[in-house]
Every structure is written in structure tokens, then in C-alpha cells.
Motif scaffolding. Structure first.
Motif, PDB file in Angstrom:
ATOM      1  N   LEU A 175      -1.233   4.354   8.968  1.00  0.00           N
ATOM      2  CA  LEU A 175      -1.327   5.098   7.828  1.00  0.00           C
ATOM      3  C   LEU A 175      -0.285   4.323   6.196  1.00  0.00           C
ATOM      4  O   LEU A 175      -0.629   4.599   5.941  1.00  0.00           O
ATOM      5  CB  LEU A 175      -0.815   7.173   7.589  1.00  0.00           C
TER       6      LEU A 175
ATOM      7  N   PRO B  36       3.801   7.251   6.006  1.00  0.00           N
ATOM      8  CA  PRO B  36       2.919   8.330   5.538  1.00  0.00           C
ATOM      9  C   PRO B  36       4.567   9.238   5.397  1.00  0.00           C
ATOM     10  O   PRO B  36       5.419   9.172   5.302  1.00  0.00           O
ATOM     11  CB  PRO B  36       2.244   8.999   6.593  1.00  0.00           C
TER      12      PRO B  36
ATOM     13  N   ASN C 179      -1.604  15.953   7.938  1.00  0.00           N
ATOM     14  CA  ASN C 179      -3.244  16.147   7.254  1.00  0.00           C
ATOM     15  C   ASN C 179      -4.050  15.330   8.014  1.00  0.00           C
ATOM     16  O   ASN C 179      -5.276  15.991   7.446  1.00  0.00           O
ATOM     17  CB  ASN C 179      -2.596  16.014   5.588  1.00  0.00           C
ATOM     18  N   TYR C 180      -3.097  14.031   8.066  1.00  0.00           N
ATOM     19  CA  TYR C 180      -4.882  13.134   8.674  1.00  0.00           C
ATOM     20  C   TYR C 180      -5.004  13.665   9.640  1.00  0.00           C
ATOM     21  O   TYR C 180      -5.867  13.125  10.069  1.00  0.00           O
ATOM     22  CB  TYR C 180      -4.253  12.120   8.214  1.00  0.00           C
TER      23      TYR C 180
ATOM     24  N   GLU D 236       1.378  14.298   4.808  1.00  0.00           N
ATOM     25  CA  GLU D 236       0.172  13.512   5.279  1.00  0.00           C
ATOM     26  C   GLU D 236      -0.275  12.803   6.303  1.00  0.00           C
ATOM     27  O   GLU D 236      -1.515  12.890   7.298  1.00  0.00           O
ATOM     28  CB  GLU D 236       0.285  12.121   4.150  1.00  0.00           C
TER      29      GLU D 236
ATOM     30  N   ASP E 100     -11.928   6.692   6.927  1.00  0.00           N
ATOM     31  CA  ASP E 100     -10.865   6.939   8.106  1.00  0.00           C
ATOM     32  C   ASP E 100      -9.433   7.176   6.771  1.00  0.00           C
ATOM     33  O   ASP E 100      -8.594   7.664   6.467  1.00  0.00           O
ATOM     34  CB  ASP E 100      -9.932   5.931   8.701  1.00  0.00           C
ATOM     35  N   ASN E 101      -9.585   6.400   5.746  1.00  0.00           N
ATOM     36  CA  ASN E 101      -9.791   6.382   4.392  1.00  0.00           C
ATOM     37  C   ASN E 101      -7.789   6.300   4.233  1.00  0.00           C
ATOM     38  O   ASN E 101      -6.804   7.378   3.959  1.00  0.00           O
ATOM     39  CB  ASN E 101      -9.305   8.224   3.608  1.00  0.00           C
ATOM     40  N   LEU E 102      -7.454   5.470   5.287  1.00  0.00           N
ATOM     41  CA  LEU E 102      -6.583   4.849   5.539  1.00  0.00           C
ATOM     42  C   LEU E 102      -5.949   4.131   4.733  1.00  0.00           C
ATOM     43  O   LEU E 102      -4.538   3.439   4.585  1.00  0.00           O
ATOM     44  CB  LEU E 102      -6.099   4.287   6.441  1.00  0.00           C
TER      45      LEU E 102
END
Length: 162
Positions: A62, A65, A72-73, A69, A159-161
Motif C-alpha cells: 500500500l 498507509p 479499510n483495505y 487506510e 486492488d486500487n493500490l
């Protein structure tokens, strides 16, 4: 590939490779990784539980983070994430870094101790990469790396990393 549950039960690794090379490759890397994690835990070389290994690797992926964060992930509560993070800090794999902009905010960052562990996995990938370089032409190797980058970018969507 849309394989039913019954079909998955009877598929061999060789058939999986033929049907879906990406799935077979991912499975092979995962199994190698799991074996190494369990070997290190058993030999006391790694002072982490398997869950902690996953957590610190997710935090590394990540970037830096916040605890929120991270929570949430992976879909856990903030108190649960805080507990996991504090354990990783105590064991020396993570540290909190205070934000320059907002002194109340802290980011998570991995330590040198994490990189010493992580480097072992990277060495295996370097071995595989070296074999590929010797087996493929320069053009094939470049095309292979471009294909991997495309796969990576497609995975990043879910994944929105970034």
C-alpha cells in the motif's frame, strides 16, 4: 475462464497450465511463497505469525498507509488493525512516521528488518528472471515484461493500490 467447482476438483496442475497459464503461474508462486514463510516460521528465522506476514506485506504494498487506510483495505475494524500494527511495531517490522503536514496523523512504514525478510523472496524472483533472460531473446524478454506490466495494471484496477 469460467470453470465450475466440480471441474476445479478434477483439474491437474498441467491442465490448469494449459487452460489458464496466469492462474497456474500465480498458484506456483503462491505455493513457493507459502512454503518459504512456513519454513522461516518453523526455523524461528521469522518472528511473525502467518497473519502478521500477510499484514506487513499488505502495508508494504500500500506504500505508507495510515492505520485506517490499512484497516479499510483489508476490511477489519480500526481497533483490530491497531492491534496488528502495534504487534508488528513491537517485533520491529513496522514503524509509525508522523505526517509533516498534520502532526496528528501517522503513516505506517516498513523497517530494515522487513526488507531483510522480503529480500529472500526477491532473490527467488531474480533467479527465475535470470533463467528467463537466458531462455528468451531480447525481443521476447521485452515483450514478456511489457505483458507483465499490462497484467499488473489490470490488477491494480480492482486492488486500487495506487
Amino acid at each position: 475462464m469460467n470453470t465450475g467447482l466440480e471441474e476445479l476438483k478434477n483439474i491437474t496442475p498441467e491442465e490448469r497450465l494449459e487452460r489458464n497459464p496466469l492462474s497456474a503461474l500465480y498458484a506456483k508462486f503462491r505455493v513457493h511463497y507459502y512454503r518459504e514463510v512456513f519454513r522461516r516460521i518453523s526455523s524461528r528465522e521469522l518472528s511473525l505469525t502467518t497473519t502478521e506476514v500477510y499484514c506487513v506485506e499488505i502495508i508494504h504494498s500500500l506504500g505508507t498507509p495510515t492505520i485506517q487506510e490499512f484497516a479499510n483495505y483489508i476490511g477489519i475494524s480500526s481497533p483490530n488493525a491497531t492491534y496488528k500494527v502495534n504487534s508488528l511495531i513491537k517485533k520491529g517490522y513496522l514503524k509509525k512516521v508522523q505526517s509533516d503536514k498534520d502532526k496528528r496523523e501517522f503513516y505506517l512504514d516498513v523497517t530494515e528488518k522487513f526488507y531483510r525478510y522480503y529480500n529472500i523472496n526477491e532473490k527467488y524472483l531474480e533467479i527465475v528472471e535470470g533463467r528467463l533472460k537466458s531462455e528468451l531473446s531480447d525481443e521476447e524478454y521485452k515483450m514478456f515484461n511489457n505483458t507483465l506490466k499490462k497484467i499488473y495494471n489490470e490488477m491494480m484496477i480492482e486492488d486500487n493500490l495506487e
